[in-house]
Design a protein around this motif. Structure first.
Motif, PDB file in Angstrom:
ATOM      1  N   UNK A  16       0.706  -1.107  -0.064  1.00 20.28           N
ATOM      2  CA  UNK A  16      -0.049  -0.027  -0.043  1.00 20.28           C
ATOM      3  C   UNK A  16       0.955   1.083  -0.078  1.00 20.28           C
ATOM      4  N   UNK A  17       2.067   1.076   0.398  1.00 20.90           N
ATOM      5  CA  UNK A  17       2.920   2.259   0.434  1.00 20.90           C
ATOM      6  C   UNK A  17       3.342   2.704  -0.842  1.00 20.90           C
ATOM      7  N   UNK A  18       3.085   1.991  -1.799  1.00 20.07           N
ATOM      8  CA  UNK A  18       3.300   2.460  -3.243  1.00 20.07           C
ATOM      9  C   UNK A  18       2.406   3.031  -3.997  1.00 20.07           C
ATOM     10  N   UNK A  19       1.085   3.363  -3.221  1.00 13.43           N
ATOM     11  CA  UNK A  19       0.005   3.982  -3.548  1.00 13.43           C
ATOM     12  C   UNK A  19      -0.008   5.396  -3.253  1.00 13.43           C
ATOM     13  N   UNK A  20      -0.426   6.573  -4.342  1.00 13.00           N
ATOM     14  CA  UNK A  20      -0.576   7.760  -3.969  1.00 13.00           C
ATOM     15  C   UNK A  20      -1.883   7.755  -3.037  1.00 13.00           C
ATOM     16  N   UNK A  52      -6.691   5.594  -7.414  1.00 14.09           N
ATOM     17  CA  UNK A  52      -7.849   5.046  -7.794  1.00 14.09           C
ATOM     18  C   UNK A  52      -7.745   3.736  -8.175  1.00 14.09           C
ATOM     19  N   UNK A  53      -8.343   2.394  -7.902  1.00 13.36           N
ATOM     20  CA  UNK A  53      -8.267   1.087  -8.271  1.00 13.36           C
ATOM     21  C   UNK A  53      -9.343   0.600  -8.929  1.00 13.36           C
ATOM     22  N   UNK A  54      -9.302   0.141 -10.090  1.00 14.05           N
ATOM     23  CA  UNK A  54     -10.411  -0.280 -10.868  1.00 14.05           C
ATOM     24  C   UNK A  54     -10.136  -1.664 -11.147  1.00 14.05           C
ATOM     25  N   UNK A  55     -11.267  -2.516 -10.777  1.00 10.83           N
ATOM     26  CA  UNK A  55     -11.105  -3.863 -11.073  1.00 10.83           C
ATOM     27  C   UNK A  55     -12.337  -4.249 -12.010  1.00 10.83           C
ATOM     28  N   UNK A  56     -12.223  -4.657 -13.178  1.00 10.35           N
ATOM     29  CA  UNK A  56     -13.130  -4.355 -14.388  1.00 10.35           C
ATOM     30  C   UNK A  56     -14.255  -5.519 -14.021  1.00 10.35           C
ATOM     31  N   UNK A  57     -13.947  -6.548 -13.104  1.00  7.11           N
ATOM     32  CA  UNK A  57     -14.848  -7.390 -12.802  1.00  7.11           C
ATOM     33  C   UNK A  57     -16.087  -6.914 -11.812  1.00  7.11           C
ATOM     34  N   UNK A  58     -15.590  -5.954 -11.020  1.00  9.04           N
ATOM     35  CA  UNK A  58     -16.376  -5.310 -10.169  1.00  9.04           C
ATOM     36  C   UNK A  58     -17.090  -4.177 -10.709  1.00  9.04           C
ATOM     37  N   UNK A  93      -8.777   2.791   1.519  1.00 10.89           N
ATOM     38  CA  UNK A  93      -9.611   2.034   0.936  1.00 10.89           C
ATOM     39  C   UNK A  93      -9.123   0.947   0.319  1.00 10.89           C
ATOM     40  N   UNK A  94      -8.315   1.472  -0.753  1.00 13.53           N
ATOM     41  CA  UNK A  94      -7.718   0.224  -1.804  1.00 13.53           C
ATOM     42  C   UNK A  94      -6.852  -1.050  -0.950  1.00 13.53           C
ATOM     43  N   UNK A  95      -6.335  -0.404   0.060  1.00 17.70           N
ATOM     44  CA  UNK A  95      -5.433  -1.391   0.768  1.00 17.70           C
ATOM     45  C   UNK A  95      -6.482  -2.358   1.501  1.00 17.70           C
ATOM     46  N   UNK A  96      -7.609  -1.774   1.714  1.00 19.21           N
ATOM     47  CA  UNK A  96      -8.452  -2.605   2.536  1.00 19.21           C
ATOM     48  C   UNK A  96      -9.383  -3.656   1.515  1.00 19.21           C
ATOM     49  N   UNK A  97      -9.753  -2.948   0.669  1.00 18.87           N
ATOM     50  CA  UNK A  97     -10.709  -3.676  -0.166  1.00 18.87           C
ATOM     51  C   UNK A  97      -9.889  -4.471  -1.191  1.00 18.87           C
ATOM     52  N   UNK A  98      -8.638  -4.390  -1.496  1.00 18.07           N
ATOM     53  CA  UNK A  98      -7.897  -5.276  -2.332  1.00 18.07           C
ATOM     54  C   UNK A  98      -6.847  -5.976  -1.893  1.00 18.07           C
TER      55      UNK A  98
END
Length: 157
Positions: free
Chosen positions: A44-48, A52-58, A67-72
């Motif tokens: 997660x430290x590599x994220x700004x 914004x994280x996008x999963x095409x299947x979602x 939020x991205x760390x927790x959800x992904x």
């Protein structure tokens, strides 16, 4: 980039190189190394902060580092403690973008964040990602993969 017992030195070298070199390729390599070390905080430290994280299947993006760390990251590493995320071939890079094909594998031995129980089944699937890096941090990650095939391997469909 699969990490084995003898690969821990390579992991540390890869993470150190990414910290010293904030090029998109180096950031991506450090990010994958942190995933393969099963270190959610390091990944997660590599994220700004405003990633914004996008999963095409979602079909809907997740915004923000926490939020991205927790959800992904936390979700996958809790459900698949032996996860391996391997970059296949050379990535395509242009400006701050890195596009690459990958293989993700592991065994689902933990519950998923949505409450789905562990299946105990191993899986392996291919996907591709588009990652945008700005100032040494991932600003956008878009993942595209065969979610139906993944769910079938887990016995969920």
């Amino acid at each position: 980039m699969m990490i084995a017992a003898s690969g821990s030195a390579a992991l540390l070298l890869g993470m150190a190189r990414a910290q010293a070199d904030d090029s998109p390729r180096a950031v991506l390599e450090g990010y994958l190394a942190a995933w393969n070390a099963h270190d959610a905080d390091a990944a997660a430290s590599y994220f700004a902060e405003d990633v914004v994280y996008y999963d095409a299947s979602v079909g809907r993006p997740i915004q923000g580092r926490a939020q991205t760390k927790a959800a992904v990251i936390d979700n996958f590493l809790n459900a698949v403690p032996d996860a391996a995320w391997i970059m296949k071939d050379e990535p395509a890079t242009e400006g701050g973008k890195v596009v690459f094909e990958w293989e993700f594998s592991g065994t689902n031995t933990g519950a998923w964040a949505d409450g789905t129980a562990a299946t105990g089944k191993a899986f392996r699937f291919l996907g591709a990602s588009v990652v945008e890096v700005e100032n040494g941090k991932i600003k956008l990650q878009s993942d595209y993969y065969d979610a139906l095939g993944f769910y079938k391997q887990l016995g969920l469909m």
